[in-house]
Write an enzyme that holds these catalytic residues in place. Structure first.
Site, PDB file in Angstrom:
ATOM      1  N   SER A 120       1.380 -33.901  89.058  1.00  0.00           N
ATOM      2  CA  SER A 120       2.583 -33.207  88.617  1.00  0.00           C
ATOM      3  C   SER A 120       2.846 -33.504  87.141  1.00  0.00           C
ATOM      4  O   SER A 120       1.941 -33.372  86.321  1.00  0.00           O
ATOM      5  CB  SER A 120       3.760 -33.601  89.511  1.00  0.00           C
ATOM      6  OG  SER A 120       4.878 -32.774  89.275  1.00  0.00           O
ATOM      7  N   ASP A 167       1.028 -24.563  96.354  1.00  0.00           N
ATOM      8  CA  ASP A 167       1.915 -25.340  95.486  1.00  0.00           C
ATOM      9  C   ASP A 167       3.118 -24.477  95.088  1.00  0.00           C
ATOM     10  O   ASP A 167       2.956 -23.463  94.414  1.00  0.00           O
ATOM     11  CB  ASP A 167       1.147 -25.788  94.243  1.00  0.00           C
ATOM     12  CG  ASP A 167       1.908 -26.796  93.395  1.00  0.00           C
ATOM     13  OD1 ASP A 167       3.153 -26.720  93.350  1.00  0.00           O
ATOM     14  OD2 ASP A 167       1.259 -27.649  92.775  1.00  0.00           O
ATOM     15  N   HIS A 180       2.435 -29.317  96.787  1.00  0.00           N
ATOM     16  CA  HIS A 180       2.528 -30.049  95.524  1.00  0.00           C
ATOM     17  C   HIS A 180       2.409 -31.538  95.797  1.00  0.00           C
ATOM     18  O   HIS A 180       3.181 -32.105  96.564  1.00  0.00           O
ATOM     19  CB  HIS A 180       3.868 -29.735  94.854  1.00  0.00           C
ATOM     20  CG  HIS A 180       3.999 -30.270  93.471  1.00  0.00           C
ATOM     21  ND1 HIS A 180       3.435 -29.657  92.380  1.00  0.00           N
ATOM     22  CD2 HIS A 180       4.638 -31.372  92.990  1.00  0.00           C
ATOM     23  CE1 HIS A 180       3.715 -30.345  91.292  1.00  0.00           C
ATOM     24  NE2 HIS A 180       4.450 -31.388  91.628  1.00  0.00           N
TER      25      HIS A 180
END
Length: 287
Positions: A102, A232, A260
């Site tokens: 991320s 995601d 994610h």
């Protein structure tokens, strides 16, 4: 190993290592607002058992690292990049394989751009380009936007805070696979109980950039593996595809129906891919 407090540029950061310090080092950089616990213990042990020296750490304002008053962080995203290099210094690691997820993937890119000598290779998971590009990329999903736009109702008690964080984890999971709410709840409770001030993590949402490097992603010269889930909700798959296209020689590993982050169901795929990439520098296809 036990957690170890280290000093980086005058601030205290909490770190933890797994494996043999003589093995090739792998630095794990979590997303902003998330403590090192989100690199789960089992995941770290699997990488270490593959013959790597794994280092994870709490960002500022997460976990047991230095904590600032909510709304007054007094540092920038550039400082978080420097923290990563500083953690390597405290373990006397000249350069490491850097794995970021991320926003941690963005920090890893900026580390490679601004401190190229500290990075042996990159693994970029569930992330997007850290510097502007000329390709239009899709926004987060409508469900994700609705969730983050909805303010908490009142001041949540401990149980309500846990449930909101679990609900967020459920949204991030993408909705195409069964969601393990029990495991998520256990991890969230541990994260909240361990933090000096869990609310301080929101400082990451409004950090100024600082002084980021101006070089394009095309200047990254280290072997790079991009890992991205097809479900995601924060960074739809096109973000990972575009990232792999911009970094010369980068390889893309897609995880079907993954959301994610790194789900336990994908460890059997992700860990061997990281081990191959960090062993040969030639990505997933290496031997």
């Amino acid at each position: 190993m036990a957690e170890r407090m280290v000093e980086v540029d005058g601030v205290e950061l909490c770190t933890e290592t797994f494996g043999d310090p003589a093995a090739p080092p792998v630095l794990l950089v979590m997303g902003t607002g998330a403590s090192m616990l989100w690199w789960e213990d089992g995941f770290c042990r699997l990488v270490a058992e593959g013959g790597r020296f794994v280092i994870r750490y709490d960002h500022r304002d997460t976990g047991r690292s230095v904590t600032y008053e909510p709304g007054r962080p007094g540092y920038t995203a550039t400082d978080l990049v420097r923290d990563a290099a500083g953690v390597l210094d405290t373990y006397e690691v000249p350069a490491a394989h850097v794995v970021g997820v991320s926003a941690g993937g963005a920090l890893a890119q900026l580390l490679a751009l601004g401190h190229a000598d500290r990075v042996r290779s990159l693994v970029l998971i569930s992330t997007s380009a850290a510097v502007p590009g000329d390709r239009e990329l899709p926004p987060p999903t409508a469900e994700f936007i609705r969730f983050v736009a909805a303010p908490p109702v009142g001041q949540p008690d401990a149980d309500a805070l846990v449930e909101r964080q679990v609900a967020y984890a459920r949204v991030l999971a993408g909705g195409r696979r069964p969601f393990d709410g029990t495991a998520a709840r256990t991890l969230v409770r541990r994260d909240i109980e361990r933090a000096h001030d869990f609310d301080a993590a929101r400082n990451h949402d409004s950090l100024p950039d600082g002084d980021p490097p101006q070089a394009p992603l095309s200047s990254i010269a280290v072997p790079t593996l991009v890992i991205h889930g097809t479900a995601d909700p924060m960074f739809p798959l096109l973000h990972g595809e575009a990232l792999a296209e911009q970094i010369p020689g980068a390889e893309l590993l897609t995880l079907r129906d993954a959301g994610h982050g790194i789900e336990r169901a994908d460890w059997a795929t992700v860990v061997p891919a990281i081990l191959r990439h960090t062993a040969t520098g030639n990505g997933v296809g290496g031997s």
